[in-house]
Design a protein around this motif. Structure first.
Motif, PDB file in Angstrom:
ATOM      1  N   VAL A 329      38.161  57.191  36.447  1.00 59.71           N
ATOM      2  CA  VAL A 329      38.543  55.793  36.429  1.00 59.71           C
ATOM      3  C   VAL A 329      37.613  55.054  35.476  1.00 59.71           C
ATOM      4  CG1 VAL A 329      38.727  53.671  37.792  1.00 59.71           C
ATOM      5  CG2 VAL A 329      39.421  55.850  38.790  1.00 59.71           C
ATOM      6  N   VAL A 330      38.172  54.247  34.583  1.00 66.63           N
ATOM      7  CA  VAL A 330      37.380  53.467  33.646  1.00 66.63           C
ATOM      8  C   VAL A 330      37.482  52.006  34.071  1.00 66.63           C
ATOM      9  CG1 VAL A 330      36.949  52.931  31.225  1.00 66.63           C
ATOM     10  CG2 VAL A 330      37.980  55.109  31.843  1.00 66.63           C
ATOM     11  N   SER A 331      36.326  51.344  34.227  1.00 64.73           N
ATOM     12  CA  SER A 331      36.318  49.983  34.747  1.00 64.73           C
ATOM     13  C   SER A 331      35.427  49.092  33.899  1.00 64.73           C
ATOM     14  CB  SER A 331      35.801  49.956  36.190  1.00 64.73           C
ATOM     15  OG  SER A 331      36.580  50.768  37.033  1.00 64.73           O
ATOM     16  N   THR A 332      35.780  47.813  33.854  1.00 60.68           N
ATOM     17  CA  THR A 332      34.934  46.819  33.208  1.00 60.68           C
ATOM     18  C   THR A 332      35.245  45.454  33.806  1.00 60.68           C
ATOM     19  OG1 THR A 332      34.166  45.975  31.074  1.00 60.68           O
ATOM     20  CG2 THR A 332      36.530  46.316  31.301  1.00 60.68           C
ATOM     21  N   GLY A 333      34.433  44.456  33.480  1.00 57.11           N
ATOM     22  CA  GLY A 333      34.640  43.126  34.047  1.00 57.11           C
ATOM     23  C   GLY A 333      34.062  42.040  33.162  1.00 57.11           C
ATOM     24  N   LEU A 334      34.295  40.793  33.542  1.00 57.94           N
ATOM     25  CA  LEU A 334      33.782  39.654  32.783  1.00 57.94           C
ATOM     26  C   LEU A 334      33.641  38.446  33.690  1.00 57.94           C
ATOM     27  CD1 LEU A 334      36.401  37.593  32.353  1.00 57.94           C
ATOM     28  CD2 LEU A 334      37.009  39.255  30.626  1.00 57.94           C
ATOM     29  N   ARG A 335      32.852  37.457  33.204  1.00 54.74           N
ATOM     30  CA  ARG A 335      32.696  36.166  33.886  1.00 54.74           C
ATOM     31  C   ARG A 335      32.789  35.069  32.832  1.00 54.74           C
ATOM     32  NH1 ARG A 335      27.374  36.712  37.653  1.00 54.74           N
ATOM     33  NH2 ARG A 335      27.989  34.572  38.163  1.00 54.74           N
ATOM     34  N   TRP A 336      33.474  33.971  33.185  1.00 58.40           N
ATOM     35  CA  TRP A 336      33.610  32.854  32.247  1.00 58.40           C
ATOM     36  C   TRP A 336      33.868  31.581  33.035  1.00 58.40           C
ATOM     37  CZ3 TRP A 336      37.469  29.288  31.311  1.00 58.40           C
ATOM     38  CH2 TRP A 336      37.302  28.490  30.160  1.00 58.40           C
ATOM     39  N   SER A 337      33.253  30.486  32.608  1.00 54.82           N
ATOM     40  CA  SER A 337      33.482  29.205  33.268  1.00 54.82           C
ATOM     41  C   SER A 337      33.918  28.169  32.240  1.00 54.82           C
ATOM     42  CB  SER A 337      32.211  28.722  33.988  1.00 54.82           C
ATOM     43  OG  SER A 337      31.225  28.349  33.052  1.00 54.82           O
ATOM     44  N   THR A 338      34.497  27.082  32.725  1.00 56.52           N
ATOM     45  CA  THR A 338      34.989  26.035  31.833  1.00 56.52           C
ATOM     46  C   THR A 338      33.848  25.402  31.034  1.00 56.52           C
ATOM     47  OG1 THR A 338      34.847  24.517  33.720  1.00 56.52           O
ATOM     48  CG2 THR A 338      36.997  25.487  33.237  1.00 56.52           C
TER      49      THR A 338
END
Length: 438
Positions: A329-338
């Motif tokens: 399984v290949v996984s990644t993520g991100l975070r972003w705010s206004t």
């Protein structure tokens, strides 16, 4: 001696100053709250039923010089040893008991070897050790039995099917049974692992997995089988509390489905991208992650990319992960705010209660995957997308001392180095003074 006491007093003062300064500076670093434990949710335990093919063909010795059943038994021993304490685990067999030639009777041969529940590891491994390849392959009937073993509930339960051949007893056809179970809405996922590599077996196991949102793995070694089953058991612990909602991303943001916080499942073809829309209100932070299951052999040097973009295509932030060619399984993520938009994202008037407009973020899942020679490209690879909206955390250049975290750390290290230098200077002067007096 007076000369020795004064530097000692100064030394103590410097140590105290160093401790106070370091503590004050470190106290300015943003704190991170502990995540709540999974066991504190009060939900039902994750449940897994492993269905093992013990038909006559499992005698074949074609996996690293060992028989298929020996490989499966050794793998199961390791899986049982590694079971999480909170997981309810059971084992069902097919083709393990009837040695005769009466097909009608042999095609009823599926039974629960070890009931789904808290596992006595010694008893479970002893039961597995007694198995000998015997009869027919009633996969469809075994899947129905596994659904009964697991029972009904509000959370996702998993069936892990290990077999070396297609069903030899249809009807019922196992693909039809998988569709039937999926249509019942009982939150059942079937993951299939094939020990043989012929096209008919592969097609049938892919069909079963596809119908229930599960994965298919073409097993080539004992280590691969062991690791994959362990991953699936752990996955049941990670995702059992939430049943993924099926969705279908598109190739353009304007036609993409609008997602709210939750867990979603989709399928993505090789070298494709899928787009979803997320409304983010002022003061919110988007947190998203994606896991792509490589349920068939893929070429090496692949990767998965998760991007947040504006509706105009301007990239806001990205997360990437690369693989090594293993079925995994290949996984990644991100975070972003206004607060990070810098004018790139487009605002819509249907805003937050504060009256500030909300921002439409396009979430793009892309992959650089390619199938190995002879591997079927359809259906697409299963992916699971998690979307959450939380109160925005301070940006790196936020209010904490007017500096980013990196600058604060640099300042701490600089002052610590300066004070350490002064400390060693005073120690050196004291030693020289003592030496001169003596």
């Amino acid at each position: 001696m007076t000369t020795g006491r004064r530097p000692k007093a100064r030394l103590g003062s410097l140590l105290a100053a160093l401790a106070i300064t370091g503590g004050a500076l470190l106290s300015g670093l943003p704190a991170h709250a502990d995540e709540p434990s999974a066991g504190s949710t009060g939900k039902e335990a994750p449940r897994v039923d492993l269905v093992l093919d013990v038909s006559g063909s499992m005698r074949a010795a074609d996996i690293e010089g060992k028989s298929r059943i020996a490989v499966a038994q050794q793998s199961l021993n390791e899986v049982i040893d590694a079971l999480p304490a909170e997981t309810d685990f059971g084992i069902r067999t097919l083709g393990a008991n009837y040695p005769g030639d009466d097909k009608a009777q042999g095609c009823q041969d599926t039974k629960q070897l070890f009931p789904v529940g808290k596992t006595n590891k010694v008893e479970a491994k002893t039961a597995v050790a007694t198995l000998r390849p015997t009869g027919w392959t009633p996969i469809g009937l075994a899947l129905r039995g596994a659904a009964q073993d697991l029972g009904k509930g509000e959370t996702t339960r998993r069936v892990v099917l290990i077999t070396d051949g297609e069903d030899s007893c249809a009807p019922p056809d196992p693909c039809d049974v998988a569709r039937e179970l999926a249509a019942q809405g009982i939150h059942l996922v079937v993951d299939t692992l094939g020990l043989a590599h012929d096209d008919k077996t592969r097609q049938q196991l892919l069909c079963i997995a596809n119908a229930t949102g599960g994965t298919y793995t073409d097993v080539r070694s004992q280590d691969q089988l062991t690791e994959k089953v362990k991953q699936l058991v752990v996955r049941s612990s990670d995702t059992y509390a939430v049943t993924p909602v099926k969705t279908a991303g598109t190739d353009k943001c304007e036609s993409a489905p609008v997602l709210t916080p939750g867990v979603y499942s989709d399928r993505e073809k090789f070298s494709e991208h899928r787009v979803y829309r997320i409304p983010v209100k002022a003061g919110q932070e988007l947190r998203a992650s994606v896991s792509v299951s490589l349920d068939r052999p893929v070429a090496r040097d692949y990767g998965v990319l998760l991007q947040a973009t504006s509706t105009g295509g301007q990239e806001l932030v990205r997360g990437t992960d690369a693989g090594s060619g293993r079925t995994d399984v290949v996984s990644t993520g991100l975070r972003w705010s206004t607060a990070d938009s810098k004018g790139y994202a487009s605002a819509t008037p249907s805003g937050s209660p504060s009256g500030k407009p909300e921002t439409t973020v396009c979430l793009v899942v892309s992959n650089s995957l390619a199938a190995q020679a002879g591997v079927q490209a359809d259906p697409g690879l299963p992916l699971e997308l998690t979307v959450d909206l939380a109160t925005a955390s301070p940006a790196p250049d936020g209010p904490a001392m007017g500096l980013g975290r990196g600058w604060i750390l640099l300042l701490v290290l600089t002052l610590a180095g300066l004070l350490t230098g002064l400390l060693f200077g005073w120690i050196a002067r004291w030693r020289i003074a003592v030496w001169r007096e003596n």
